[in-house]
Design a protein around this motif. Structure first.
Motif, PDB file in Angstrom:
ATOM      1  N   TYR B  36       0.753  -1.227   0.398  1.00 19.01           N
ATOM      2  CA  TYR B  36      -0.364   0.150   0.185  1.00 19.01           C
ATOM      3  C   TYR B  36       0.940   1.575   0.583  1.00 19.01           C
ATOM      4  N   GLN B  38       0.456   5.223   0.735  1.00 15.27           N
ATOM      5  CA  GLN B  38       0.162   6.656   1.649  1.00 15.27           C
ATOM      6  C   GLN B  38       0.632   7.787   1.085  1.00 15.27           C
ATOM      7  N   SER B  41      -1.067  13.356   4.335  1.00 15.47           N
ATOM      8  CA  SER B  41      -2.744  13.851   4.281  1.00 15.47           C
ATOM      9  C   SER B  41      -3.673  13.084   3.559  1.00 15.47           C
ATOM     10  N   GLN B  42      -3.645  11.626   3.152  1.00 15.10           N
ATOM     11  CA  GLN B  42      -4.463  10.838   2.480  1.00 15.10           C
ATOM     12  C   GLN B  42      -4.703   9.771   3.019  1.00 15.10           C
ATOM     13  N   GLY B  43      -5.618   8.935   2.425  1.00 19.19           N
ATOM     14  CA  GLY B  43      -5.678   7.724   2.933  1.00 19.19           C
ATOM     15  C   GLY B  43      -5.112   6.849   2.327  1.00 19.19           C
ATOM     16  N   PRO B  44      -4.388   4.798   3.149  1.00 20.80           N
ATOM     17  CA  PRO B  44      -3.720   4.571   2.343  1.00 20.80           C
ATOM     18  C   PRO B  44      -4.125   3.872   0.874  1.00 20.80           C
TER      19      PRO B  44
END
Lengths: 113, 111
Positions: B36, B38, B41-44
């Motif tokens: 993954y 990331q 300031s964002q989601g994975p």
């Protein structure tokens, strides 16, 4: 490409108040999740939800937390009485089957004062 | 006990190929390897998953040797926007009902 959307992007709440974080998962997905990330730390699993019930939850997800899918599109996380240590980014995720990758939203930054 | 070991951080330059290696000495026969990404300031975001040899998609390649005790995520010709944390997950760290994230590798791309 379909996205998981979360609102609000930033929530500021007084300690002891209730807060509800909202998520709209991808429309045909059936599995839903909440994670949190305290500033500078790892992303931590909170809860998974399938078929209108919790399938697994972590130690973090105590009685102060609850999740709900009130209609066919929203998935919410409620914190009943917030504490300072609840300040974190909260991420919602969804997947269409149990063995497909999870799709994450961009999170809600929760600040407890 | 963590199932994987990966560098805490890496720096590279724009236009370079970046390879992030993850060690998973105790990988089980049925375990898949999942990566993954990331952004700040964002989601994975899921990048790639593999079981053996090589997997390639529009974002990255994943190289897995025959013994499967390690894997290498390869990002071709990186740009500044590839600055992110990259997580290597093995088996039930990325299972059906939850993902167990480690600290990942913080990749910083320099101009």
């Amino acid at each position: 490409e379909p996205e998981v959307t979360q609102t609000p992007s930033h929530q500021v709440t007084q300690m002891g108040q209730e807060v509800i974080l909202r998520c709209v998962p991808i429309s045909n997905h059936l599995y839903f999740y909440w994670y949190r990330q305290i500033l500078g730390q790892k992303v931590e699993f909170l809860v998974s939800f399938y078929n209108n019930e919790i399938s697994e939850k972590s130690e973090i997800f105590d009685d102060q937390f609850s999740v709900e899918r009130p209609d066919g599109s929203n998935f919410t996380l409620k914190i009943r009485s917030t504490k300072l240590e609840d300040s974190a980014m909260y991420f919602c995720a969804s997947s269409d089957t149990s063995n497909q990758p999870q799709h994450f939203g961009d999170g809600t930054r929760l600040s407890i004062l | 006990l963590a199932k994987t070991t990966q560098p805490i951080s890496m720096d590279s330059y724009e236009g370079q190929e970046v390879n992030i290696t993850c060690s998973h000495n105790n990988i089980a026969t049925n375990d898949y390897i999942t990566w993954y990404q990331q952004f700040p300031s964002q989601g994975p975001r899921f990048i790639i998953q593999g079981y053996k040899t090589k997997v390639t998609n529009e974002v990255a390649s994943l190289f897995i040797p025959a013994d499967r005790k390690s894997s290498t995520l390869s990002l071709p010709r990186v740009s500044l926007s590839d600055t992110a944390v990259y997580y290597c997950l093995v088996g039930d760290e990325a299972r059906d009902d939850k993902i167990i994230f480690g600290k990942g590798t913080r990749l910083h791309i320099l101009p």
